[in-house]
Design a protein around this motif. Sequence first.
Motif, PDB file in Angstrom:
ATOM      1  N   MET A   1       6.207  -0.579  -3.299  1.00 46.26           N
ATOM      2  CA  MET A   1       6.295   0.466  -2.284  1.00 46.26           C
ATOM      3  C   MET A   1       6.097  -0.030  -0.852  1.00 46.26           C
ATOM      4  N   ARG A   2       5.519  -1.226  -0.677  1.00 47.74           N
ATOM      5  CA  ARG A   2       5.359  -1.718   0.700  1.00 47.74           C
ATOM      6  C   ARG A   2       5.412  -3.234   0.717  1.00 47.74           C
ATOM      7  N   SER A   3       6.047  -3.759   1.764  1.00 51.35           N
ATOM      8  CA  SER A   3       6.193  -5.201   1.914  1.00 51.35           C
ATOM      9  C   SER A   3       5.499  -5.655   3.196  1.00 51.35           C
ATOM     10  N   TYR A   4       4.662  -6.685   3.072  1.00 49.02           N
ATOM     11  CA  TYR A   4       3.938  -7.255   4.208  1.00 49.02           C
ATOM     12  C   TYR A   4       4.466  -8.684   4.395  1.00 49.02           C
ATOM     13  N   VAL A   5       5.187  -8.925   5.471  1.00 48.57           N
ATOM     14  CA  VAL A   5       5.780 -10.245   5.705  1.00 48.57           C
ATOM     15  C   VAL A   5       5.075 -10.921   6.879  1.00 48.57           C
ATOM     16  N   LEU A   6       4.464 -12.078   6.612  1.00 50.38           N
ATOM     17  CA  LEU A   6       3.788 -12.846   7.661  1.00 50.38           C
ATOM     18  C   LEU A   6       4.607 -14.070   8.075  1.00 50.38           C
ATOM     19  N   HIS A   7       5.598 -14.424   7.249  1.00 48.03           N
ATOM     20  CA  HIS A   7       6.475 -15.559   7.552  1.00 48.03           C
ATOM     21  C   HIS A   7       7.789 -15.371   6.788  1.00 48.03           C
ATOM     22  N   PRO A   8       8.950 -15.587   7.396  1.00 47.32           N
ATOM     23  CA  PRO A   8       9.212 -16.248   8.677  1.00 47.32           C
ATOM     24  C   PRO A   8       9.164 -15.315   9.886  1.00 47.32           C
ATOM     25  N   TYR A   9       8.928 -14.026   9.679  1.00 46.69           N
ATOM     26  CA  TYR A   9       8.772 -13.085  10.797  1.00 46.69           C
ATOM     27  C   TYR A   9       7.588 -12.195  10.471  1.00 46.69           C
ATOM     28  N   GLN A  10       7.217 -11.326  11.405  1.00 53.89           N
ATOM     29  CA  GLN A  10       6.043 -10.472  11.246  1.00 53.89           C
ATOM     30  C   GLN A  10       6.483  -9.021  11.082  1.00 53.89           C
ATOM     31  N   LEU A  11       6.232  -8.441   9.907  1.00 54.02           N
ATOM     32  CA  LEU A  11       6.654  -7.054   9.675  1.00 54.02           C
ATOM     33  C   LEU A  11       5.935  -6.473   8.465  1.00 54.02           C
ATOM     34  N   VAL A  12       5.503  -5.224   8.590  1.00 52.34           N
ATOM     35  CA  VAL A  12       5.025  -4.453   7.441  1.00 52.34           C
ATOM     36  C   VAL A  12       5.949  -3.242   7.326  1.00 52.34           C
ATOM     37  N   LYS A  13       6.591  -3.087   6.172  1.00 50.47           N
ATOM     38  CA  LYS A  13       7.556  -2.000   6.005  1.00 50.47           C
ATOM     39  C   LYS A  13       7.305  -1.250   4.710  1.00 50.47           C
ATOM     40  N   ASP A  14       7.258   0.086   4.804  1.00 44.28           N
ATOM     41  CA  ASP A  14       7.159   0.933   3.625  1.00 44.28           C
ATOM     42  C   ASP A  14       8.561   1.152   3.090  1.00 44.28           C
ATOM     43  N   LEU A  15       8.771   0.809   1.833  1.00 43.51           N
ATOM     44  CA  LEU A  15      10.104   0.841   1.253  1.00 43.51           C
ATOM     45  C   LEU A  15      10.545   2.247   0.848  1.00 43.51           C
ATOM     46  N   ARG A  16       9.638   3.215   0.875  1.00 39.85           N
ATOM     47  CA  ARG A  16       9.996   4.598   0.545  1.00 39.85           C
ATOM     48  C   ARG A  16      10.373   5.368   1.809  1.00 39.85           C
TER      49      ARG A  16
END
Length: 368
Positions: free
Chosen positions: A319-334
């Motif tokens: 339900m949620r993705s936290y990306v610290l590399h290669p870019y910075q983003l937290v996105k709720d997939l719903r």
Amino acid sequence: MSADFEAALKEIGGKLSQIEAVMDLDSLRKEVAELEEEAARPDLWNDPEAAQKVTSQLSHKQASLRRLTELRQRVDDLAVLHELAEAEGDAASRSEAEAELAEVSREVDALEVRTLLSGEYDERNAVVTIRSEAGGVDAADWAEMLLRMYLRWAERHNYPTEVYDISYAEEAGIRSATFKVSGPYLYGTLSVEQGTHRLVRISPFDNQSRRQTSFAHVEVLPEVEEVDHVEIPEKDIRVDVYRSSGPGGQSVNTTDSAVRITHLPTGIVVSCQNEKSQLQNKASAMKVLQAKLLQRKKEEERKELDALRDSGSSWGNQMRSYVLHPYQLVKDLRTDYEVGNPSAVLDGELDGFLDAGIRWRKKQSEVA
């Protein structure tokens, strides 16, 4: 008063009026008065559990009433403040009025989200369990990061927390943790966090500094109250006691006070080691077990309806993705709500995700 400011203020005032209607301001005042009268009874504390329930309800209702009345007063004061600023040509006062308008708008929006919480258990405290999943030591570390994130969020809002149990992993992080967050509508608020959370980063445990994807699962349950009558016969449980331990296996308790309860008919296992007393740990573990059995019961009741729904909308999926590399983003997939500052989110800035999740869930229920 400028046309733009007047239009924005009118919109906020109208939204607040709708909230007052949904929350039934007159009934809320009546409930507060009745609870205040009950709390003043001299024999109230003859039954400590009932007294605790009365005082807790009173505190929550008073806070809701105070929040509504203060917001209404601020909306009324804004019109006067802006008119004075315009009449005197005072740029500083005009700027102050505009800043207050933006702040009141945010608070009204947040209160509007509260009115969407109308589920059977939404008003209750939340019992949250975090488990590491695929990803090895990185997943265990990720589970501990999530634990800190939720505890920091609770701290920001002054919600008391109680950690029931933590199972530490061998190298770093945790296998699982269970904790309670106390406050009004916390189950309804945090229940949108249930599901699998995915972390992408350069692994701090990889000597080649390779990118690693880790997973952890979050389960959110309502705290069980006596009215639920979840009966658990003694013959249906096995109680094991053991010594509490911390990271590295170092003993933090010299007596066998930690408790593990196995529910034999279902195989559900819960444990608690945060108290020094074995009896207290057993009582806390029984509460968690009751919550799990209540959830199981509700799931069985909803099974036929759930079978008719699109399985793709299940909260059990990622339900949620936290990306610290290669870019910075937290996105709720719903909800598609996203933030480009993972550090702030992991430090407890979750309100945007929670509000978006609650609104999304409301729309999903309307479609269903």
